[in-house]
Structure formats: C-alpha cells, structure tokens
Design an enzyme around this catalytic site. Sequence first.
Site, PDB file in Angstrom:
ATOM      1  N   MET D  12       0.831  -1.207   0.000  1.00 44.70           N
ATOM      2  CA  MET D  12       0.000   0.000   0.000  1.00 44.70           C
ATOM      3  C   MET D  12       0.864   1.255   0.000  1.00 44.70           C
ATOM      4  O   MET D  12       0.609   2.206  -0.747  1.00 44.70           O
ATOM      5  CB  MET D  12      -0.904   0.020   1.241  1.00 44.70           C
ATOM      6  CG  MET D  12      -1.912  -1.110   1.314  1.00 44.70           C
ATOM      7  SD  MET D  12      -3.143  -1.093  -0.008  1.00 44.70           S
ATOM      8  CE  MET D  12      -4.194   0.261   0.538  1.00 44.70           C
ATOM      9  N   ASP D  31      12.084   2.653   4.985  1.00 51.89           N
ATOM     10  CA  ASP D  31      11.515   1.308   5.166  1.00 51.89           C
ATOM     11  C   ASP D  31      12.677   0.407   5.546  1.00 51.89           C
ATOM     12  O   ASP D  31      13.819   0.653   5.146  1.00 51.89           O
ATOM     13  CB  ASP D  31      10.848   0.826   3.858  1.00 51.89           C
ATOM     14  CG  ASP D  31       9.930  -0.373   4.072  1.00 51.89           C
ATOM     15  OD1 ASP D  31       8.715  -0.265   3.839  1.00 51.89           O
ATOM     16  OD2 ASP D  31      10.450  -1.438   4.482  1.00 51.89           O
ATOM     17  N   THR D  96      -3.764   0.326   9.419  1.00 55.36           N
ATOM     18  CA  THR D  96      -4.909  -0.221  10.150  1.00 55.36           C
ATOM     19  C   THR D  96      -4.384  -0.827  11.440  1.00 55.36           C
ATOM     20  O   THR D  96      -3.740  -1.889  11.415  1.00 55.36           O
ATOM     21  CB  THR D  96      -5.620  -1.312   9.322  1.00 55.36           C
ATOM     22  OG1 THR D  96      -5.985  -0.755   8.052  1.00 55.36           O
ATOM     23  CG2 THR D  96      -6.878  -1.798  10.032  1.00 55.36           C
ATOM     24  N   LYS D 171     -13.035   2.474  10.437  1.00 57.86           N
ATOM     25  CA  LYS D 171     -12.298   1.494   9.624  1.00 57.86           C
ATOM     26  C   LYS D 171     -12.455   0.076  10.198  1.00 57.86           C
ATOM     27  O   LYS D 171     -12.728  -0.879   9.469  1.00 57.86           O
ATOM     28  CB  LYS D 171     -10.818   1.893   9.591  1.00 57.86           C
ATOM     29  CG  LYS D 171      -9.862   0.881   8.994  1.00 57.86           C
ATOM     30  CD  LYS D 171     -10.022   0.734   7.503  1.00 57.86           C
ATOM     31  CE  LYS D 171      -9.105  -0.351   6.943  1.00 57.86           C
ATOM     32  NZ  LYS D 171      -9.498  -0.740   5.589  1.00 57.86           N
ATOM     33  N   ASN D 175     -14.345  -3.030   8.476  1.00 60.72           N
ATOM     34  CA  ASN D 175     -13.618  -4.254   8.149  1.00 60.72           C
ATOM     35  C   ASN D 175     -14.211  -5.453   8.877  1.00 60.72           C
ATOM     36  O   ASN D 175     -14.337  -6.536   8.308  1.00 60.72           O
ATOM     37  CB  ASN D 175     -12.132  -4.106   8.504  1.00 60.72           C
ATOM     38  CG  ASN D 175     -11.383  -3.393   7.403  1.00 60.72           C
ATOM     39  OD1 ASN D 175     -11.971  -2.638   6.641  1.00 60.72           O
ATOM     40  ND2 ASN D 175     -10.083  -3.627   7.314  1.00 60.72           N
ATOM     41  N   TYR D 176     -14.570  -5.259  10.127  1.00 62.26           N
ATOM     42  CA  TYR D 176     -15.201  -6.357  10.865  1.00 62.26           C
ATOM     43  C   TYR D 176     -16.392  -6.887  10.082  1.00 62.26           C
ATOM     44  O   TYR D 176     -16.512  -8.086   9.816  1.00 62.26           O
ATOM     45  CB  TYR D 176     -15.671  -5.894  12.249  1.00 62.26           C
ATOM     46  CG  TYR D 176     -16.417  -6.991  12.959  1.00 62.26           C
ATOM     47  CD1 TYR D 176     -15.731  -8.120  13.381  1.00 62.26           C
ATOM     48  CD2 TYR D 176     -17.788  -6.939  13.145  1.00 62.26           C
ATOM     49  CE1 TYR D 176     -16.413  -9.165  13.989  1.00 62.26           C
ATOM     50  CE2 TYR D 176     -18.464  -7.978  13.754  1.00 62.26           C
ATOM     51  CZ  TYR D 176     -17.770  -9.088  14.166  1.00 62.26           C
ATOM     52  OH  TYR D 176     -18.426 -10.127  14.753  1.00 62.26           O
ATOM     53  N   MET D 177     -17.238  -5.968   9.715  1.00 68.12           N
ATOM     54  CA  MET D 177     -18.482  -6.348   9.046  1.00 68.12           C
ATOM     55  C   MET D 177     -18.187  -7.022   7.703  1.00 68.12           C
ATOM     56  O   MET D 177     -18.762  -8.062   7.378  1.00 68.12           O
ATOM     57  CB  MET D 177     -19.335  -5.086   8.846  1.00 68.12           C
ATOM     58  CG  MET D 177     -20.708  -5.337   8.318  1.00 68.12           C
ATOM     59  SD  MET D 177     -21.740  -6.236   9.523  1.00 68.12           S
ATOM     60  CE  MET D 177     -23.004  -6.850   8.412  1.00 68.12           C
ATOM     61  N   SER D 178     -17.302  -6.467   6.933  1.00 70.23           N
ATOM     62  CA  SER D 178     -17.092  -7.036   5.596  1.00 70.23           C
ATOM     63  C   SER D 178     -16.314  -8.348   5.655  1.00 70.23           C
ATOM     64  O   SER D 178     -16.562  -9.258   4.867  1.00 70.23           O
ATOM     65  CB  SER D 178     -16.403  -6.025   4.673  1.00 70.23           C
ATOM     66  OG  SER D 178     -15.145  -5.669   5.162  1.00 70.23           O
ATOM     67  N   LYS D 240     -36.495 -20.463  13.970  1.00 66.02           N
ATOM     68  CA  LYS D 240     -36.916 -21.751  13.387  1.00 66.02           C
ATOM     69  C   LYS D 240     -36.234 -21.997  12.038  1.00 66.02           C
ATOM     70  O   LYS D 240     -35.683 -23.069  11.783  1.00 66.02           O
ATOM     71  CB  LYS D 240     -38.439 -21.761  13.195  1.00 66.02           C
ATOM     72  CG  LYS D 240     -38.970 -23.010  12.462  1.00 66.02           C
ATOM     73  CD  LYS D 240     -40.364 -22.800  11.836  1.00 66.02           C
ATOM     74  CE  LYS D 240     -40.268 -22.675  10.315  1.00 66.02           C
ATOM     75  NZ  LYS D 240     -41.552 -22.729   9.596  1.00 66.02           N
TER      76      LYS D 240
END
Lengths: 297, 297, 297, 297
Positions: D12, D31, D96, D171, D175-178, D240
């Site tokens: 990224m 880096d 993240t 965020k 991300n949790y949901m997806s 049910k």
Amino acid sequence: MSTIGFIGLGQMGSPMAANLIKGGHSLQVFDVNADAVAQMVTLGAVAAQTPGQAASQADFVVTMLPNGDLVRKVIFADDGVISTLSKQALIIDMSTIHPFETDALISDLSLQGFEMMEAPVGRTSVHAIKGELLILAGGTKSQIERAQPLFDCMGSETIDAGGPGKGIRVKIINNYMSIALNALSAEAATLSEAIGLEFEDAMKVMSGTPAGNGHFTTTWPGKVLAGDLSPAFMVDHAHKDLGIALDLANQVNVPMPCGAASRELYSITRAAGRGRQDWTSVFEQLRVTSGLEAKIK
Amino acid sequence: MSTIGFIGLGQMGSPMAANLIKGGHSLQVFDVNADAVAQMVTLGAVAAQTPGQAASQADFVVTMLPNGDLVRKVIFADDGVISTLSKQALIIDMSTIHPFETDALISDLSLQGFEMMEAPVGRTSVHAIKGELLILAGGTKSQIERAQPLFDCMGSETIDAGGPGKGIRVKIINNYMSIALNALSAEAATLSEAIGLEFEDAMKVMSGTPAGNGHFTTTWPGKVLAGDLSPAFMVDHAHKDLGIALDLANQVNVPMPCGAASRELYSITRAAGRGRQDWTSVFEQLRVTSGLEAKIK
Amino acid sequence: MSTIGFIGLGQMGSPMAANLIKGGHSLQVFDVNADAVAQMVTLGAVAAQTPGQAASQADFVVTMLPNGDLVRKVIFADDGVISTLSKQALIIDMSTIHPFETDALISDLSLQGFEMMEAPVGRTSVHAIKGELLILAGGTKSQIERAQPLFDCMGSETIDAGGPGKGIRVKIINNYMSIALNALSAEAATLSEAIGLEFEDAMKVMSGTPAGNGHFTTTWPGKVLAGDLSPAFMVDHAHKDLGIALDLANQVNVPMPCGAASRELYSITRAAGRGRQDWTSVFEQLRVTSGLEAKIK
Amino acid sequence: MSTIGFIGLGQMGSPMAANLIKGGHSLQVFDVNADAVAQMVTLGAVAAQTPGQAASQADFVVTMLPNGDLVRKVIFADDGVISTLSKQALIIDMSTIHPFETDALISDLSLQGFEMMEAPVGRTSVHAIKGELLILAGGTKSQIERAQPLFDCMGSETIDAGGPGKGIRVKIINNYMSIALNALSAEAATLSEAIGLEFEDAMKVMSGTPAGNGHFTTTWPGKVLAGDLSPAFMVDHAHKDLGIALDLANQVNVPMPCGAASRELYSITRAAGRGRQDWTSVFEQLRVTSGLEAKIK
Ligand SMILES: NC(=O)c1ccc[n+]([C@@H]2O[C@H](COP(=O)([O-])OP(=O)(O)OC[C@H]3O[C@@H](n4cnc5c(N)ncnc54)[C@H](O)[C@@H]3O)[C@@H](O)[C@H]2O)c1
Ligand SMILES: NC(=O)c1ccc[n+]([C@@H]2O[C@H](COP(=O)([O-])OP(=O)(O)OC[C@H]3O[C@@H](n4cnc5c(N)ncnc54)[C@H](O)[C@@H]3O)[C@@H](O)[C@H]2O)c1
Ligand SMILES: NC(=O)c1ccc[n+]([C@@H]2O[C@H](COP(=O)([O-])OP(=O)(O)OC[C@H]3O[C@@H](n4cnc5c(N)ncnc54)[C@H](O)[C@@H]3O)[C@@H](O)[C@H]2O)c1
Ligand SMILES: NC(=O)c1ccc[n+]([C@@H]2O[C@H](COP(=O)([O-])OP(=O)(O)OC[C@H]3O[C@@H](n4cnc5c(N)ncnc54)[C@H](O)[C@@H]3O)[C@@H](O)[C@H]2O)c1
C-alpha cells in the site's frame, strides 16, 4: 539465602513475596502501587523506587505482573531491571503472558548477556497465601535447579515443563482447557436445569463418564492416541446426539455457543470421510485441518 | 423369565438381545435388516415379520433404534407394536432420541392405555457385548423394578434417573457434555502440538487441574454451587488468559471454534458486571441469560 | 377460476386465502383454530371440518403451516388431504419447511399417484396482506404454469427456482443468509456504539463497501467466482483486522460470537496455505472443507 | 507543496508515496526493506536511513505499517520520528491498527507537544495505485483540512469520521463487518452448492432481499432503528428457519460456524422474552447483553 528483587505485588505477588521472606530471603520490592510496597515493608522487605533499584545486587529478579508489555517495560525501561542487574543473576517471570512474548524476552535479554527463565503458576491466590502453588518451570535444568529454593517457598509442587518457553506454553494450554471447559460446563448444567433435571442427578451420571472425567485418560489412550480409529462410539452418532441436545437447548432457550461450535467441528470431521470412525478422530481431523501432518494412516 | 419383543438389532441392539437370550428370556425379534434377524435366530430368538408380530403376547417390548421417528413408526404403524400388544405389557425404549419425543410417546401411548418407560444406555458397543452397559432408567419406581431383570442382563449398573423422561434427559446432558468436550480437548491438544509441546507433558499438568478433572467436583462446589462468587480466580483473568490462548492459536493456524465461542460467554459475563467475580459465575450468568431466575443475590 | 382447499390460516395463510377469494376463487378452508376459519367464512370461504373435507373436489390444495410434520399430517392422516383428493389436483405447499421433508412429501405422494409442488414465500405478513409476496416456485414448468393464477393473487413476483425441491432450497439459503446476517449486523452496530461511534457515521462508510453491499456482487465476481485468487485483499490481512476487532470488542464487553466464529474459518483458510490468497478464497476453502471438489487449481 | 516523511513502503505504502510524488510533494522515505526504498528513489524520493531522518524538516510524516507496535516504534525509538520532528508538523498514521493504540499514540505524542491524526484507508492496493483510496480521516477539522491536499493525491474520497480516533474506529467496524460477512457468505454459497442449487439461482433471489442487500438500509430503519419492534418477521420464525438451515447443513456436511453462532444469539433474544418481536430486535438485545442501556421501552 538470596537477595531477590520482586516486582508486582498484586493478589498473587504479595503472598508469594511474603512467603519468600518467610523462607529467609532478602527482598527488594517494587510496585507502582505504593500501598502494596508499604505492606511488604512491614513484613521485612526493602522498598525500591524503581525496578532497577529492586534489581540492584540481586541474585534473582521475580516478576509477577498483569501482562507481557509490563514485564518488558519493567525490564527494559531506562530505570528498568537490567539497568542495574548483575549478569550472574537470574530473572524469573512468573506472570501469565503470551508465550511468544516470553520467547522474545528470553532472546532479547540473552543478546545483552542476561538470563531469564519463566515459571508461571497454577492454582489460585488461596494457594499463593499458603505457599501451595503449582510451579510450571520453563528453563534449563540448571536454571530450574538454581531457582528451586525460591519455588519451594512459593509452591508445593514444581513441574519441569521441558525447557525454556515450555512452562508458559503448558500454562496457557492448561488454562485454555480449564477456562473453556468452565463455560461448556455452564452450558450443560444450565440445560440440565432448564429441562427439569436435578443437577445432582446429572452430576451423578457424569462423574462416571468422560463428561465428568475428561477424555485424555479415558477414551483417547486406547483410540486416537494409539492410532486406532475403529469405532467404540462413532463420529456420526456423536454428531447426531449433539444435534438432539442443541435442538433441545434451542427449544428451551438455553444458548450453548460452545456446543454449537463443536457440532461444526464434527461436521468438518464427517466431511473428511470420518463419520464411521471413532469419535476421538475429531482430534486427528483437527490436527489435519490445522495443517499438521496426519499421524494415522 | 419373560417374553420380550425386541426391535432394532444394530450395533447395540444385537448384543443386548443376545444377552437377554443368554439370561433365559424368550425373544421375538424384528429389524428391517433380515440378516440381523437371521443371526439372532441362530442364538435362539424367534423371527417376527412385523413389529406387531414381535409384540404379540410379549411381557416387554424393547426398542433400540436410530431415532425417535422410527420408534414412533414401529409403535404406531398399522402393523406396529400396539396393533398386538397387551395392555399389561411394558414398552422400554432404549434408543437415544429427543427427550420431547420420549415425552410425546409416553403420553400418546398412555392415552391409548399402554405403558412405556425409557432406558437409554451409556458406554459403547464393547460394553453392550459384555453386558456392562450403564442403564439410565426413566420411569416410575414400579416400572424400573419390573424391568430390572432385563437391565441386569444388558448392563452392569442401573441408575434411577428420577422419573419418566428423566432417563433420556440425563442421557442427553451426559452426551452433550462428553461430545462437546471431546472437540474442546482436540483443540487444546492440537494447539499443544502446534506450539511444540509434548502431549504427555501437557497432560501431566492437566491431570492435576480442572482442565483434566472437570469443574463439577473441583471448582464449582465451593463457589457457584455454594452461592459464593468471591473470586478464587477472577472472570477477568480467565477472559484475559483465554484471549492469549486464542491469539496464540490464530498465529499458529489452529482453529479453536469452541474456545472462541467460550470467550464470548466470558464477555457476556463481564458485560453483566461480573468481571471481578469468581470464574464459576459464568454458570450463574448463563442461567440468567437463559431466562432462569438468578440464584445468587 | 378454481376450487381451492386452503389449510393453515395463520398470520400468513389468512391474508393469502383472502387474496385468493378476492381473485375470484372458491375456497374450502381448514385450520385447527376455529376463529381463523370463522373469519375466513365471513369473507366467502366454505368451512371444512377436516383437511380431507377441504380437499374434496378441489383443483388445488394450498398448505401454509408451521412445519413439515404438520404438513405431512394434514396430507396423510386418516381424514387428511389425500383421503378425498382427486389425482388431477395439485397440492402446493407454501410453508417454510425442511427441504428434505419437501423431497419426501413429493416422492411419497407420487408413489400414491398425487402431485405436489412447493412454493414458499419471501417477504412478510405486510406483503401477504397486499398480495405482494415473493413466490419461490419449485416444480415442473407445467406445474408452475398451472399454479401461476393463484400465485398472481398472492404475490407480485414469481421466481422459477429451477425444478421440484429448488423453491424450498432457495428459500432456506436466502433465509439462512439474511437471518444470520441480521445477527452479524447487530454485532457490528453494537460494537460501533460501544466504542463511541455514531451509527450513522459508520453506516455512511459501510454503505459504500462490501460491509453494506455484500460480497456476491462486489468482491466475488472478479475473484473467487472467476477462479482468480491473486490478492486484492489478503486472507492474512483480513485475519489480522478481524483479530483487532475481536480484541477491541472483548475489551469493551461486546460479545461477537458470529465474528469470533468467522475468525476460526480464516484460521482454517490460513492453515490450508491460503494466507496470501485473496480473502474471497475463504469460499473455495470452505467448499473443500465441506468435501466438495476444489474448483480452482 | 510539502515536504513529507513517508515510512512504510509496502503493498500500500509504495503506490501511495508514488502518488504523493506525482502530486508534486517532496518525499523522504524510510523502510526496513532497502529495495522498497531504492525503488521509490528512482521516482524522485530521497532515501532516509532512519525514521528520524525521514521526519527531519518535514511538514508531514505519513506512516503505513503493518501494526501499532511498529508505528509506536518508528515514532518513539531513539532514532525515531520525534527525534527530529518539528512541533509544527503533523503525523498522519494511515495504517490499520488497534483503535486504543491510536488513542494512546495521539495522547502520548500530545504530552510531548506533537500532533498526530489517523487516516486509515479503505479499498485495496489496486485503488492505491490509481490514487482512488477511500480515506477515513480521524482528526480535528483543521487537521483534516491541512492534510486534504495529501489525501487528494492518494484517494478519490475523504470521509470526515467525526474527530480524532473516529477514523480508525470506522475502519475497524467496516472491516469487521465485511470480513465476517465474507465468511458467512461462503457458508451460504457452499450450502447452496451442496444441496444442488445453481449459485446464480440463489444469488438472483438474494439480490432482492436483505440476504444480498444487508439490513442497515432495508429492515432496520423502519423497525429497530425507529424504536418499533412489532413483528414484520418474528424472532421465533427466524430462529426456526435458522434451525432448518443448520440441520440441513449438518446433514450434508457443510460446516457453518457463523450461522451456528448466530442461532445462539437468537436463542439469547428469545430467552429475553423477545420471541414474538421483530427479528431486528436482535440488535436491541445484543446492546442490552453488552451492558448498554436499553433504547426501546
Ligand atoms: N489471580 C490468580 O488467581 C492467578 C493465578 C495464576 C496466575 N495469575 C497471573 O499472575 C499475574 C499477576 O496476577 P495478579 O492476580 O497478582 O494481578 P494483580 O492485578 O492483582 O496484580 C498486578 C500487580 O502488578 C502491579 N503493576 C502493574 N504495573 C506495574 C508496573 N509497571 N510496575 C510495577 N508493578 C506494576 C499492580 O500495581 C499490581 O499490584 C497475572 O499474569 C495473572 O494472570 C493469577
Ligand atoms: N453405538 C453406540 O455406541 C451407542 C451408545 C449408546 C447409545 N446408542 C444409541 O442406540 C441406538 C441404536 O444405535 P446402534 O449403534 O445400534 O445403531 P445401528 O444403526 O447400528 O442400529 C439400528 C438398527 O435399527 C434397525 N432399524 C432401522 N429402522 C428400522 C425399522 N423401521 N424397523 C426395525 N428396525 C429398524 C436397523 O436396521 C439397525 O439394525 C441409537 O439411538 C444410538 O444413538 C448407541
Ligand atoms: N410470518 C412470516 O413473516 C413468514 C414469512 C415467510 C414464510 N413464513 C412461513 O409461513 C408458514 C406459516 O407461517 P405463519 O406466520 O402464518 O404461522 P402462524 O403460526 O401464524 O400460522 C400457522 C397456522 O397453522 C395452523 N395449524 C397448526 N396446526 C394445524 C393443523 N394440524 N391443521 C390445520 N391448521 C393447523 C395454526 O392454527 C395457525 O393458524 C411457516 O412455515 C412460516 O415459516 C412466514
Ligand atoms: N493491503 C491492503 O489491501 C490494505 C488495505 C487497507 C489497509 N491496509 C493496511 O495498510 C497497512 C500496510 O499494509 P500493506 O499491505 O502495505 O503491508 P505490507 O506488509 O505490504 O507493507 C508494510 C511495510 O512496512 C515495512 N516495515 C515493517 N517494519 C518496519 C519498520 N520498523 N520500519 C520501517 N518500515 C517497516 C515493511 O518492510 C513493508 O514494506 C496495514 O496496516 C494494512 O492493514 C492494507
């Protein structure tokens, strides 16, 4: 008798330190909680203002802290343990922390010439007070030997877990099993009550079966551990019975998330073609699902 | 000695029937599998062409079938058990079926003047062969007394579960606990291997803790069962340790769905304000979450 | 215009029957609830005393009942539907029942020369009242064609699910997905609130991502459905982010059992060597874990 | 045009840095991977030997790293970002990470007089390359305004998440949901295949229901979000139907751990007396179970 820097005087650390003092050792104690330090001083300990001060001239440093970040901090901070520690001393971390943190601490310390072993404890604060903890020693034979007099003050049994990092690993496995089992037991006992059973009647039966005695010493040794998956009790039947229990629980509104999760593990086991194998093959299947090599042809 | 209609000659039913014959009883056997019937005939049984024929002039009818739908079918079908059964006879269902099906069978039969009790069995086919099953008798005292001679042929121990419908309830609870526990044990053992522990070393420790011995007779009696939730080991600490184990497992790719589910139960327990209570309060909390009345103030 | 036996006048059945009457059909209605029958009679229906009476001289019999056992019962009981039904008539079960029960009903009826199709419905009682249900038709082309005039009275859209038994299968899959998703959504929304987010702010973002729009039409078509598992977003990263969310939730006491279970599925996926594949490979992995043949080399 | 220290040139970070250069900014990049740095130098960046060097004389420092421990390390290490950074500069963490780490970083930096905001990104590396990321900005209005020119180089849309720490929270929720939804979708699609449905046929139906469109914009707004729990579709019916799906899945060996977990949430909801409420009450119930205050009388 040794000079011991003791860091972390909480529910567990305080009685452990007290027992070391009772055993004749000289303690230099540190905690961010001043009250806890003060109380230990009344028992004969010397108060330290920093972890470094507690470690100064010590033969051993014992840490008993809530988590691995704090253990790292008290050791490596500017005024931390190794700012004063002798390279002949032995650090003993007795906290329950993440095993990979233990590994990293041992190796980071070793790079700087310091020695650390871990010795997390089993049982509870009641046992800490009585000096009857279970010590799960992870270290070299010579480290354990050296630390044994300390362990003997704090615990009634020391288990050599098999090497550095093994003590904390055994501890985590044991806790995993007992803590999750506590939740599973709650599910069974709640369902029992919800369908009108006396708990004692259910217990009476379970105390004579793997439900009460576990599998490690009952069903597993003759089967999956012996490489024999011929069925004493089939995966398919276990799966069926679990389905009945879960249906029942869902009818009487008892949430059983652990059991529900376990059914899906049996489902994985059946999908792998093991439906007619012994139910202990769930272990072999989970090994394979985890990427470990199959052990049984 | 009695005349017994025996229906369901599978892995369990066949040796059970054989032991009844050995015990001196006269058997009239039925199974959709003709081979199973034929084999029983060689042992002295009389072959029946229908469930009704097996039940004709019998003192007892024993059913040992895969599920409740089949039990209902062999009893109520046009050529079923009650098409010929004497109202003095006793039906004994020994299958593992849904407890609400057992309840319905007992009550539907009763409406037509027939008597049924249940007596599901514990242990495995190996024990069935040796006549060493555990009989979980659900019925009135007099039903159990009447059936006892049969149970004594098939099992080595009879437990009076406390009344009609209680035998199958105890059976399902016991199986739930042991079957889910088998899966949980697989998780702990797989993680153990994945992090480099010898299984024996982990077992050695667990055999001395609730991990190996369960909670029902160790941690619970002095705490949640005694109404005392003062912490020997806190919910918060248990929750923390479970988090470590699950993080570890997820790093080494060991799926632990049962343990993951149990963590969320601890989360529910913490959300209810019980973080600083004894870990056995998970049971009390699950009771409350299930809509049962709180027992501990 | 047809003569229709309609059985099951509950929350759904009553408005559906009313709309059939409105559409000009002659209804013979049966329900164990006499009030429900009486009310339908005020709308022009003829009351039947038994399912058989409702079916007598009918062109169609529609069943709208709570579960498959009841559907079987009203059809096969002594006074049931087929005790009077013409072999030219078509039975249409519109209940939501177990697909394997549907299969068994169709085949058992066929053996006796009767025809049944299924047509479970989507949407809610509000839509039932307005005649705007979604009809998921499972049957032969000619059966669907024949039933279409009835469907047009009750629904605003009919989907041909692809053959007998497919209607109920699509229904169950759709319900599975939407019902479990409702629970998962509750987890995300509760966590959102617990960490101090306005729900609207979180929704705003999710409405533009797979979190809000699902994966079937967004991430899957170009990846796992196209046989391409090169990573747009890696399994390893998804697994990491899920770990963060679960740790967070466990810190703020929001139980997230669905998400916790999903993490273990990612763990299985990683254990299978797919950590650096696209996250949609979870589908391919679950297929393989379920014993289905791998589709992607 | 600004001088920007950019730390973390991975999948990224590299394209994001490239887009900043393209936008006319001066980059000082760091880096631990020398190749990644070298490649950025060919695009016009200046190589830094340490995070501190990258931050020297910078107007902004952007971090794009795997986790929060590393973000903390590059900022606070002896040769870290703040060893050289001007107190007028703005640190923007775009990784993240755990929201509580973000909070701690902001507050620890603030104590030393430095300013940090977070701006995690949505979408994938493909979008990073095209400069079409979704920027979830967490900061004060003035911080976001100041950073906007940078965001415009890297993304096509910036969402003001509502304040410091809110960007990373949104965020994580998203991300949790997806991510969990991806697993749940895999369960539904695998079951679909296992019971003989064409995926396209199942999708066709789901694309018109909450199964495909989610609940946030369909079932919730008129019900639980509006404080109305009168049933359009009852919890009891949802429970049910889920039971049918899980039974089916377990018969065809498709493990569905997410769905199994969700059933137990419905069980909790029923135990709380909500069986006849609208299914969206699962959200309200989970709020209560999590210790949040009930919103609906
Ligand atoms: N309580 C038990 O039953 C039990 C059983 C076995 C193992 N353990 C483990 O033992 C460890 C300690 O548990 P506990 O119950 O004593 O916890 P505790 O919270 O009662 O005590 C922790 C102590 O550490 C101190 N502390 C925190 N940060 C510090 C710092 N930076 N420097 C110095 N002191 C600091 C605290 O002030 C406190 O006194 C934990 O890892 C726990 O998991 C506990
Ligand atoms: N196997 C074990 O270890 C074990 C232990 C305890 C309890 N149980 C329970 O005992 C019961 C029987 O188990 P099993 O292992 O013997 O199963 P099995 O599948 O080996 O035997 C079932 C028998 O029932 C017969 N059957 C099926 N439908 C029939 C019908 N309509 N009429 C007559 N016979 C019919 C089958 O042909 C078969 O012989 C089950 O409820 C099981 O859960 C089994
Ligand atoms: N309610 C919804 O939103 C919805 C949506 C789609 C599908 N469904 C499905 O539609 C079916 C019916 O649902 P509902 O909401 O109308 O249920 P309901 O409980 O309101 O109605 C069921 C009706 O069946 C009757 N009944 C029960 N046993 C009977 C018997 N033996 N003979 C005759 N009648 C009998 C009851 O008296 C009742 O009137 C279910 O399978 C349900 O899953 C419901
Ligand atoms: N990949 C995606 O699709 C995506 C999408 C949104 C968000 N994210 C998030 O963006 C962040 C970066 O992800 P990525 O995919 O670029 O990861 P990556 O692993 O490709 O890149 C991380 C980079 O950080 C460098 N690094 C590691 N330690 C360092 C140190 N101490 N000092 C300097 N550099 C160091 C590594 O060498 C590597 O180049 C993560 O937090 C990730 O969760 C990724």
